[in-house]
Structures are given as C-alpha cells and as structure tokens.
Design a protein around this motif. Structure first.
Motif, PDB file in Angstrom:
ATOM      1  N   ILE A 162       0.838  -1.205   0.000  1.00  0.00           N
ATOM      2  CA  ILE A 162       0.000   0.000   0.000  1.00  0.00           C
ATOM      3  C   ILE A 162       0.867   1.248   0.000  1.00  0.00           C
ATOM      4  N   PHE A 163       1.909   1.246   0.815  1.00  0.00           N
ATOM      5  CA  PHE A 163       2.796   2.411   0.875  1.00  0.00           C
ATOM      6  C   PHE A 163       3.464   2.660  -0.475  1.00  0.00           C
ATOM      7  N   LEU A 164       4.006   1.611  -1.078  1.00  0.00           N
ATOM      8  CA  LEU A 164       4.704   1.756  -2.354  1.00  0.00           C
ATOM      9  C   LEU A 164       3.745   2.180  -3.466  1.00  0.00           C
ATOM     10  N   MET A 165       2.514   1.666  -3.428  1.00  0.00           N
ATOM     11  CA  MET A 165       1.519   2.066  -4.414  1.00  0.00           C
ATOM     12  C   MET A 165       1.218   3.559  -4.303  1.00  0.00           C
ATOM     13  N   THR A 166       1.090   4.043  -3.080  1.00  0.00           N
ATOM     14  CA  THR A 166       0.797   5.457  -2.863  1.00  0.00           C
ATOM     15  C   THR A 166       1.968   6.333  -3.300  1.00  0.00           C
ATOM     16  N   VAL A 167       3.184   5.890  -3.010  1.00  0.00           N
ATOM     17  CA  VAL A 167       4.373   6.636  -3.435  1.00  0.00           C
ATOM     18  C   VAL A 167       4.417   6.749  -4.956  1.00  0.00           C
ATOM     19  N   MET A 168       4.117   5.645  -5.641  1.00  0.00           N
ATOM     20  CA  MET A 168       4.116   5.661  -7.106  1.00  0.00           C
ATOM     21  C   MET A 168       3.068   6.633  -7.632  1.00  0.00           C
ATOM     22  N   VAL A 176      -8.680   1.218  -0.764  1.00  0.00           N
ATOM     23  CA  VAL A 176      -8.042  -0.102  -0.893  1.00  0.00           C
ATOM     24  C   VAL A 176      -7.304  -0.448   0.396  1.00  0.00           C
ATOM     25  N   ALA A 177      -6.597   0.544   0.962  1.00  0.00           N
ATOM     26  CA  ALA A 177      -5.854   0.317   2.201  1.00  0.00           C
ATOM     27  C   ALA A 177      -6.796  -0.060   3.339  1.00  0.00           C
ATOM     28  N   TYR A 232      -2.315   1.210   8.135  1.00  0.00           N
ATOM     29  CA  TYR A 232      -2.516   1.303   6.688  1.00  0.00           C
ATOM     30  C   TYR A 232      -2.888   2.724   6.289  1.00  0.00           C
ATOM     31  N   VAL A 233      -3.697   3.379   7.119  1.00  0.00           N
ATOM     32  CA  VAL A 233      -4.070   4.769   6.876  1.00  0.00           C
ATOM     33  C   VAL A 233      -2.833   5.658   6.941  1.00  0.00           C
ATOM     34  N   MET A 234      -1.969   5.399   7.919  1.00  0.00           N
ATOM     35  CA  MET A 234      -0.728   6.162   8.040  1.00  0.00           C
ATOM     36  C   MET A 234       0.200   5.911   6.844  1.00  0.00           C
ATOM     37  N   ALA A 235       0.187   4.693   6.334  1.00  0.00           N
ATOM     38  CA  ALA A 235       0.997   4.390   5.141  1.00  0.00           C
ATOM     39  C   ALA A 235       0.549   5.238   3.964  1.00  0.00           C
ATOM     40  N   VAL A 236      -0.756   5.430   3.828  1.00  0.00           N
ATOM     41  CA  VAL A 236      -1.287   6.273   2.754  1.00  0.00           C
ATOM     42  C   VAL A 236      -0.874   7.733   2.971  1.00  0.00           C
ATOM     43  N   ALA A 237      -1.008   8.220   4.217  1.00  0.00           N
ATOM     44  CA  ALA A 237      -0.685   9.619   4.511  1.00  0.00           C
ATOM     45  C   ALA A 237       0.789   9.917   4.237  1.00  0.00           C
ATOM     46  N   PHE A 238       1.682   9.074   4.751  1.00  0.00           N
ATOM     47  CA  PHE A 238       3.112   9.316   4.558  1.00  0.00           C
ATOM     48  C   PHE A 238       3.538   9.004   3.129  1.00  0.00           C
ATOM     49  N   GLY A 239       2.905   8.023   2.498  1.00  0.00           N
ATOM     50  CA  GLY A 239       3.233   7.714   1.109  1.00  0.00           C
ATOM     51  C   GLY A 239       2.863   8.849   0.175  1.00  0.00           C
ATOM     52  N   ALA A 240       1.750   9.532   0.456  1.00  0.00           N
ATOM     53  CA  ALA A 240       1.295  10.638  -0.393  1.00  0.00           C
ATOM     54  C   ALA A 240       2.200  11.863  -0.286  1.00  0.00           C
ATOM     55  N   SER A 241       3.033  11.914   0.764  1.00  0.00           N
ATOM     56  CA  SER A 241       3.962  13.046   0.924  1.00  0.00           C
ATOM     57  C   SER A 241       5.360  12.712   0.420  1.00  0.00           C
ATOM     58  N   ALA A 242       5.561  11.513  -0.113  1.00  0.00           N
ATOM     59  CA  ALA A 242       6.901  11.063  -0.513  1.00  0.00           C
ATOM     60  C   ALA A 242       7.212  11.433  -1.956  1.00  0.00           C
ATOM     61  N   SER A 243       7.240  12.724  -2.249  1.00  0.00           N
ATOM     62  CA  SER A 243       7.521  13.176  -3.610  1.00  0.00           C
ATOM     63  C   SER A 243       8.877  13.864  -3.655  1.00  0.00           C
ATOM     64  N   PHE A 244       9.895  13.120  -4.072  1.00  0.00           N
ATOM     65  CA  PHE A 244      11.253  13.654  -4.102  1.00  0.00           C
ATOM     66  C   PHE A 244      11.926  13.504  -5.467  1.00  0.00           C
ATOM     67  N   ILE A 245      11.434  12.594  -6.299  1.00  0.00           N
ATOM     68  CA  ILE A 245      12.162  12.219  -7.512  1.00  0.00           C
ATOM     69  C   ILE A 245      11.800  13.089  -8.711  1.00  0.00           C
ATOM     70  N   VAL A 255      16.217  10.072  -5.288  1.00  0.00           N
ATOM     71  CA  VAL A 255      16.172   8.616  -5.100  1.00  0.00           C
ATOM     72  C   VAL A 255      16.684   8.206  -3.723  1.00  0.00           C
ATOM     73  N   PRO A 256      17.881   8.653  -3.308  1.00  0.00           N
ATOM     74  CA  PRO A 256      18.304   8.304  -1.945  1.00  0.00           C
ATOM     75  C   PRO A 256      17.395   8.893  -0.869  1.00  0.00           C
ATOM     76  N   MET A 257      16.865  10.095  -1.104  1.00  0.00           N
ATOM     77  CA  MET A 257      15.928  10.677  -0.137  1.00  0.00           C
ATOM     78  C   MET A 257      14.681   9.815  -0.013  1.00  0.00           C
ATOM     79  N   SER A 258      14.157   9.367  -1.161  1.00  0.00           N
ATOM     80  CA  SER A 258      12.963   8.532  -1.158  1.00  0.00           C
ATOM     81  C   SER A 258      13.222   7.190  -0.461  1.00  0.00           C
ATOM     82  N   LEU A 259      14.407   6.610  -0.683  1.00  0.00           N
ATOM     83  CA  LEU A 259      14.755   5.336  -0.051  1.00  0.00           C
ATOM     84  C   LEU A 259      14.854   5.484   1.465  1.00  0.00           C
ATOM     85  N   VAL A 260      15.551   6.520   1.918  1.00  0.00           N
ATOM     86  CA  VAL A 260      15.699   6.763   3.355  1.00  0.00           C
ATOM     87  C   VAL A 260      14.342   7.032   3.998  1.00  0.00           C
TER      88      VAL A 260
END
Length: 575
Positions: free
Chosen positions: A476-482, A499-500, A514-527, A554-559
């Motif tokens: 779910i987290f990776l889907m939201t990041v994408m 879905v989450a 799962y809700v937190m995964a969506v929230a933090f995933g939606a803020s993971a825009s670095f690339i 990319v390294p920021m997103s990984l960390v």
C-alpha cells in the motif's frame, strides 16, 4: 453487482485519465462523482454532504488564514540569518526553520516566502539550497495533522469510514524521525547538487525581447555604435528581422526599424534597456511598464501548456505582457511569441493594474513573486497575527474549541482588521482542492460501500496473503508513493485510501497503520519536479536539471521509505 460494475468502470476511467491525460484532476474527479450521481450510485444530498466534511473545511480555512501568516515579518527576519555560516550549517538552519514553519502553516507558502531570500543570499549558490528548501518543507509537513493537505484529507477519509479522528500530533513521532533522518541525509547529499553560481557560464539566464520602434536613434547604427555590446549582465544573442533570424550577432550589424533584439542575462538589468531611445521591452498596446515586474512559474496543470503566448492570448487572458522567459538549462531560440510554454517555465511579466483581479492566477501559476508576498505587516500586527494563530491552534489541540470553529473566527477577525482582504480570499480560494477532495471522499465511500474496495483488497490478499499484514502494508505504501510521483499527492491519497482500509479489514487488523501508510506515502515526492508544488517552484529558480532531482531524490525517497516502513508498525501496531 450492477453498482460494482458501474463504479469499477468509472474508477478505471478516472485512473486512466489521471495517468494518461493532462486534464486537471479537479475536472476528472468532478466528472467521476457526477457520473456516479447520474448512474444512481449516489443521491444528490449525499454527494453534496461530502463537500462539507469537517477535515475539508478545516483545510480550506487553513489555506485562507495562511494569507495573513505570509504577510508577517517572521519569515523575512528569519531569512536574514539563514545564509550565515558554512554550507552545511546553512542547510541545517534552513531545513529546521522550514520544517518547523511547514508543520503549522502551508508549506507552499513557506517556500514561496523564503525562495527570494535564498536566491539573493550573498554566501552560497542558490542551487545548493533551493532543493533542500523544498524537501524539508515536504518533510516538515508530515509532523502534524495540519502540516500538509494530505494529512487532513486522509483524516477526512478515516472519519467517513467510521474510524476515530486522527489527533493533531498522531503523525509527530514518525514525522519527527522522518524529518531528522531526511535532514541528515540532505547534509550528506548536498555536495552532489550542482553549484550553479552567479558567474557560472552554465547558468541559463532569462530570455528578454526588445523591439526597435519607428524613429528610434538606434536605426542605421551598428550594434557596437549603439553601445549594445557593453551592457551589464545582458548579452545580445539574436536579432529577428522579418522572417530572418540573425545569430552570433556581429558588432558591425546595422540595426533597422522593427528589429526584435533578443537578450539573455540577469532580469535585474532589464531596466538598462529603457535607456536606449526607441527600444521597447514591452511593445504592447496595453499600458504596461517594467517599473514593477512579476515573476511566475507555470503550473503543471495550466491550460496554456504547449501553446505559444500568441495562441494562449496571454496578454488578453492575464492583462500582462511577458518580457522574459527562462526554462531550466534549455537554451531558448527565436522570439518570445514562438516559444511553447512548459510546466516549470519562469516568466517575467509586466502587469497592468487589472492583472491582480484575474480569477485563475493561482491555478495557472505555482509561485507568484510580487503578488501576494509584496506587502508585509509591521512588527506589531505580525505579532498579533502569529499570536492569535498560535492561540487558535492551542485551543483546538486542547479540545477546548474545535479547530474548524477557531479558524473560522480567526478568519473573520483577519477580514475585519484588514489583515486579509476579500479579493485575496477570492483569488486564493482553493476551489480545485475543494472539488478534488470533496469528490474523492464520495468516491472512497462508494468504493467501500459497494464492495469494490473489498474486491480489490481480496485480489491483493490472494497475491500478498503469504506475506501477511506487513507485506500488504508495504504494498500500500509503495503504491501510494508511485501515485504521488506520477500524478498528485491528493489524488494519490484518494485512490489508495479505500483499498488500504479494505485490505486492513480483510486481514482483520487495525486499519490505522494502513491509513498512516497512505498519509506518509502521499507526501513522498522527491524524484520528480512535477509531483509536488514546492519541487516545481524551485525547478527554474535553481536552474536544476531533471537528473538533479533523480540524483538527490532517489536516496531521499529510499531513506524516507525505510524510516516510515520501520516505524509505523511500531508506533501503530497491527494488533
């Protein structure tokens, strides 16, 4: 079964259009919820109630109240001390200050306010600081419930799904760890950012156009005789004469009436051109001068992308003349009128007084310098604005006064005291955000209510069942990041939440991680510079290339991802 099939078709069309077209997300989400109403999936009253969601109203009020916060002297005073010290200490101070401000106010406003100070700092290259400015603003937004729009949106989804409201500091433990690790990473990565110094020949300056009018004293004399070879920070790159394009201009080239001279250089040197008789920088029928200039960055959602200035009828549309354009490291050629606009282009405008009354400025342009940020409050009013805002937040956090009520009272007070003007509210009202979120809440409820989200989660359960709840949580987290890298953060949250939630119910675990995964995933825009507004704002300002975002992002997103995926299950157990 009928409802599931129809809703599935609507959602697939929505996702396809979000990824495959340039249509604004607001139009697409509005069309999707409208189709649900027309096909009988939702009643009119239920559809309209989604736009009155408390979290959504809170978000709208925060955006409007932030107009007053932007006018205070806090950020301006802060910016003066940021450039002191070596590069690492400057990045650290800038990051901590930006993160703190972004946790309580709109992070786009914070970046917009600081960007000019960073560009003009006398110590360090702006390209070493602007991307860290954007990234720490994103990281700072994850610290609190109101730090970023996605946190409030996800909270609204959670409430509509029957969950308890998220607390103001529920995000803080994970957010603080993410911010700390992210800032430390930036201190190591900043060395890989380009050093686009002011004297660096690789820096692409603004592209400026001037036209020789009838009767000008420049006519009949060479470029050298007219003194056009010795301009400070401006270089005559081309001459357009009828259909002829003269490049590598010779000092002996004789100027003619109607010649369009194309200069490259520092926009601050443009007033030098007004000293030449009959050379018009703004050759326009409207009353526009270069005494007051406005810098804008074209938004990725602008309807003028792909059009030339003439095709877009730019002057008629915005009551402003474009006098200069800059596009990252791309070297522009030909007249300004032939350049097709792209997202991230920096435009320098000579505005007419009515420019400020154009209703869709904030939808067309991400950042506007000299528009909303030009008039600041005095120290006394600044203190009153900040103190009242802090008190309102304190009362809301303590549960004494609901935040939505406190912000409404605060906005009324700002209007009555003249801190915020009605025309500013009209201009800054986030209509697109209201449409996207209100529609998304309705779609999320339908996906859960009709069982579509359950069917999707069942399919994911079949694939991820062997990996257990944690494997599904990662998915779910990776889907939201994408989604947030490819479309927008708010749309990513809207598509991922139902879905989450259903996936958590399918596993029989607490939906909160799962809700937190969506929230933090939606803020993971670095690339990408296009996934988040602050990234786009610094794109041209720092003369960045796409590879710069990739190298640091990319390294920021990984960390970021490793920290989030490790901490969320600890702070919010699956149970």
């Amino acid at each position: 079964m009928y409802q599931q099939l129809v809703l599935t078709g609507i959602m697939l069309t929505l996702v396809g259009c979000l990824f495959g077209t340039k249509i604004k997300p607001a139009w697409l989400f509005a069309a999707a919820i409208g189709a649900c109403f027309l096909t009988g999936l939702i009643e009119l009253e239920q559809m309209l109630l989604n736009f009155a969601n408390p979290s959504l109203i809170t978000l709208i009020l925060l955006v409007i109240v932030s107009i007053g916060i932007e006018k205070t002297t806090l950020v301006q005073k802060l910016s003066h001390v940021l450039a002191k010290g070596n590069l690492l200490s400057t990045v650290a101070k800038l990051g901590i200050s930006t993160g703190f401000l972004s946790s309580f106010t709109n992070n786009t406003a914070v970046v917009a306010t600081l960007i000019s100070a960073v560009k003009d700092n006398p110590t360090h290259s702006p390209s070493k600081l602007l991307l860290p400015l954007s990234y720490t603003a994103i990281l700072g937004g994850t610290l609190t419930l109101i730090g970023t729009s996605t946190n409030l949106i996800v909270n609204g989804f959670a409430i509509e799904a029957g969950m308890a409201p998220l607390g103001f500091f529920d995000f803080t433990i994970v957010g603080l760890a993410v911010f700390t690790v992210g800032l430390i990473s930036l201190l190591f990565l900043v060395r890989f950012l380009p050093d686009n110094g002011r004297n660096d020949q690789e820096v692409v300056p603004f592209y400026v156009e001037g036209k020789i009018q009838a009767g000008s004293k420049l006519i009949g004399k060479s470029v050298e005789q007219n003194g056009l070879r010795d301009l400070k920070d401006l270089f005559l790159a081309e001459i357009l004469r009828a259909e002829q394009r003269i490049v590598a201009v010779s000092p002996k080239e004789v100027l003619q009436q109607g010649d369009v001279l194309l200069f490259v250089g520092d926009i601050k040197s443009v007033p030098l051109l007004t000293q030449f008789d009959g050379l018009k920088v703004v050759h326009d029928k409207h009353e526009m001068t270069i005494e007051h200039l406005v810098e804008v960055v074209v938004s990725h959602s602008s309807k003028n992308i792909g059009k030339t200035l003439k095709e877009a009828r730019f002057r008629e549309q915005f009551n402003a003349a474009v006098i200069a354009i800059r596009r990252g490291h791309d070297r522009l050629q030909g007249g300004l009128g032939k350049i097709r606009l792209q997202a991230g282009d920096s435009l320098i405008l000579a505005p007419s007084p009515s420019f400020y009354d154009v209703p869709d400025l904030k939808r067309e342009f991400v950042y506007i310098s000299g528009l909303d940020l030009q008039s600041h409050l005095n120290d006394k009013k600044s203190f009153a604005v900040l103190a009242s805002f802090v008190v309102t937040l304190g009362l809301g956090i303590a549960g004494i006064v609901p935040l939505v009520k406190g912000l409404l009272v605060l906005l009324i007070a700002y209007l009555l005291c003249g801190i915020v003007r009605v025309n500013e509210v009209k201009r800054r009202f986030p209509l697109e955000l209201l449409v996207v979120v209100g529609s998304a809440i309705g779609l999320a409820k339908l996906m859960i209510g009709t069982g579509v989200a359950s069917e999707i989660s069942n399919a994911m359960l079949y694939v991820l069942g062997d990996f257990g709840p944690y494997g599904a949580f990662i998915a779910i987290f990776l889907m939201t990041v994408m989604f947030t890298e490819l479309i927008t953060n708010n749309a990513a949250a809207a598509l991922s939440f139902p879905v989450a939630y259903s996936l958590a119910i399918g596993f029989g675990v607490d939906p909160l991680p799962y809700v937190m995964a969506v929230a933090f995933g939606a803020s993971a825009s670095f690339i990408s510079p296009f996934g988040y507004q602050t990234n786009l704002m610094v794109y041209s300002a720092g003369n960045y290339r796409l590879k710069d975002y990739f190298t640091i992002g990319v390294p920021m997103s990984l960390v970021y991802s490793i920290t989030v995926l490790t901490l969320i299950p600890i702070v919010f157990p699956f149970k």
